[in-house]
Motif scaffolding. Structure first.
Motif, PDB file in Angstrom:
ATOM      1  N   MET A  59     -18.971  -3.383  13.303  1.00  9.76           N
ATOM      2  CA  MET A  59     -17.609  -3.896  13.219  1.00  9.76           C
ATOM      3  C   MET A  59     -17.158  -4.583  14.511  1.00  9.76           C
ATOM      4  SD  MET A  59     -16.309  -3.509  10.215  1.00  9.76           S
ATOM      5  CE  MET A  59     -14.536  -3.538  10.439  1.00  9.76           C
ATOM      6  N   TYR A  71      -6.920  -4.079   3.689  1.00 14.03           N
ATOM      7  CA  TYR A  71      -8.175  -4.615   3.192  1.00 14.03           C
ATOM      8  C   TYR A  71      -8.215  -4.387   1.685  1.00 14.03           C
ATOM      9  CZ  TYR A  71      -9.256  -4.543   8.129  1.00 14.03           C
ATOM     10  OH  TYR A  71      -9.208  -4.754   9.475  1.00 14.03           O
ATOM     11  N   ARG A  78     -16.728 -10.277   3.135  1.00 14.72           N
ATOM     12  CA  ARG A  78     -17.732  -9.651   2.280  1.00 14.72           C
ATOM     13  C   ARG A  78     -19.088 -10.126   2.753  1.00 14.72           C
ATOM     14  NH1 ARG A  78     -17.018  -9.651  -3.918  1.00 14.72           N
ATOM     15  NH2 ARG A  78     -17.135  -7.421  -3.710  1.00 14.72           N
ATOM     16  N   ILE A  88     -21.075  -5.474   1.048  1.00 17.40           N
ATOM     17  CA  ILE A  88     -20.174  -4.588   1.786  1.00 17.40           C
ATOM     18  C   ILE A  88     -18.935  -5.363   2.203  1.00 17.40           C
ATOM     19  CG2 ILE A  88     -21.954  -3.012   2.623  1.00 17.40           C
ATOM     20  CD1 ILE A  88     -21.556  -4.364   5.409  1.00 17.40           C
ATOM     21  N   GLU A  89     -17.836  -4.634   2.241  1.00 10.22           N
ATOM     22  CA  GLU A  89     -16.571  -5.150   2.751  1.00 10.22           C
ATOM     23  C   GLU A  89     -16.142  -4.235   3.896  1.00 10.22           C
ATOM     24  OE1 GLU A  89     -14.725  -6.630  -1.517  1.00 10.22           O
ATOM     25  OE2 GLU A  89     -14.038  -4.733  -0.671  1.00 10.22           O
ATOM     26  N   PRO A  90     -16.085  -4.753   5.109  1.00 11.65           N
ATOM     27  CA  PRO A  90     -15.577  -3.937   6.215  1.00 11.65           C
ATOM     28  C   PRO A  90     -14.110  -3.597   5.950  1.00 11.65           C
ATOM     29  CG  PRO A  90     -16.619  -5.958   7.010  1.00 11.65           C
ATOM     30  CD  PRO A  90     -16.488  -6.083   5.537  1.00 11.65           C
ATOM     31  N   LYS A  93     -12.183  -0.033  11.454  1.00 16.24           N
ATOM     32  CA  LYS A  93     -12.884   0.380  12.669  1.00 16.24           C
ATOM     33  C   LYS A  93     -11.837   0.950  13.609  1.00 16.24           C
ATOM     34  CE  LYS A  93     -12.527  -3.942  15.204  1.00 16.24           C
ATOM     35  NZ  LYS A  93     -13.199  -4.953  15.968  1.00 16.24           N
ATOM     36  N   GLU A 100     -16.677   3.510  11.663  1.00 20.70           N
ATOM     37  CA  GLU A 100     -16.467   2.325  10.832  1.00 20.70           C
ATOM     38  C   GLU A 100     -16.460   2.756   9.373  1.00 20.70           C
ATOM     39  OE1 GLU A 100     -18.989  -0.761  13.612  1.00 20.70           O
ATOM     40  OE2 GLU A 100     -19.803  -0.170  11.688  1.00 20.70           O
ATOM     41  N   TYR A 102     -16.603   1.161   5.235  1.00 22.19           N
ATOM     42  CA  TYR A 102     -16.933   0.033   4.388  1.00 22.19           C
ATOM     43  C   TYR A 102     -16.732   0.395   2.929  1.00 22.19           C
ATOM     44  CZ  TYR A 102     -19.468  -1.441   8.530  1.00 22.19           C
ATOM     45  OH  TYR A 102     -19.788  -1.780   9.816  1.00 22.19           O
ATOM     46  N   ARG A 103     -16.448  -0.600   2.134  1.00 22.91           N
ATOM     47  CA  ARG A 103     -16.519  -0.499   0.684  1.00 22.91           C
ATOM     48  C   ARG A 103     -17.818  -1.198   0.331  1.00 22.91           C
ATOM     49  NH1 ARG A 103     -12.268  -3.178  -0.081  1.00 22.91           N
ATOM     50  NH2 ARG A 103     -10.850  -1.475   0.200  1.00 22.91           N
ATOM     51  N   ALA A 104     -18.674  -0.546  -0.445  1.00 16.45           N
ATOM     52  CA  ALA A 104     -19.975  -1.126  -0.801  1.00 16.45           C
ATOM     53  C   ALA A 104     -20.131  -1.173  -2.316  1.00 16.45           C
ATOM     54  CB  ALA A 104     -21.107  -0.305  -0.189  1.00 16.45           C
ATOM     55  N   HIS A 170     -17.771   4.317  -0.912  1.00 13.22           N
ATOM     56  CA  HIS A 170     -16.993   4.275   0.333  1.00 13.22           C
ATOM     57  C   HIS A 170     -17.925   4.847   1.390  1.00 13.22           C
ATOM     58  CE1 HIS A 170     -14.156   5.722   3.387  1.00 13.22           C
ATOM     59  NE2 HIS A 170     -13.458   4.676   3.023  1.00 13.22           N
TER      60      HIS A 170
END
Length: 177
Positions: A59, A71, A78, A88-90, A93, A100, A102-104, A170
């Motif tokens: 991140m 987000y 993405r 993945i979507e950061p 952070k 960190e 993420y949504r994956a 997540h």
């Protein structure tokens, strides 16, 4: 372009040439230059190599000037794996660069085999939709919706979605600093 600008800033702060950065990360000088100029969208695998090579959390490559950030799923940054089966979507952070989130998204009937993360990194994955099998070293763990697993992310690990539906996870990474 945001990643490229951040990468160039970090490289300059560390007083590294593109060639030296290439040696540290295992990413070609040409690819690094293209990323810095915003001429290419790097895959998540390339981003992990860069992050690991410069010994900074992933991140760090994403900057935010605001103290409040939202987000929204499917909007904003993405990053996809090479075969676009893992996205993945950061989403978060902290300022200490040690956590960190993420949504994956793991596509139906696919798998993802990430690069090993930084030494002493813990990965925590919660299934938000669908199901997934996660292999850590030689052991396989099956998780369903809302199940959570925690493991050393510097160990070999992979994600497998054997179903016909997308799996949403997540993921939290905890770096030892």
């Amino acid at each position: 372009m945001q990643v490229g600008a951040a990468l160039k800033k970090i490289r300059k702060e560390k007083k590294l040439s593109l060639e030296e950065l290439s040696e540290l990360t295992g990413v070609s000088k040409l690819t690094l230059g293209n990323i810095e100029r915003g001429e290419t969208n790097p895959t998540v695998g390339i981003l992990w190599k860069i992050s690991k090579g410069i010994s900074l959390p992933l991140m760090t490559l994403f900057t935010s000037e605001s103290s409040v950030n939202i987000y929204r799923a499917g909007q904003g940054l993405r990053f996809a794996s090479e075969h676009k089966n893992w996205i993945i979507e950061p989403i978060f952070k902290n300022t200490n660069h040690d956590i960190e989130m993420y949504r994956a998204y793991l596509r139906p009937n696919s798998s993802y085999h990430p690069e090993a993360h930084h030494s002493n990194t813990t990965e925590i994955a919660t299934v938000m939709a669908g199901s997934v099998s996660i292999q850590v070293n030689d052991d396989i763990y099956s998780l369903n919706q809302y199940d959570t697993i925690s493991f050393r992310a510097d160990s070999p690990h992979s994600y497998l979605n054997p179903t016909g539906n997308e799996t949403v996870l997540h993921i939290t990474l905890k770096y030892e600093v």
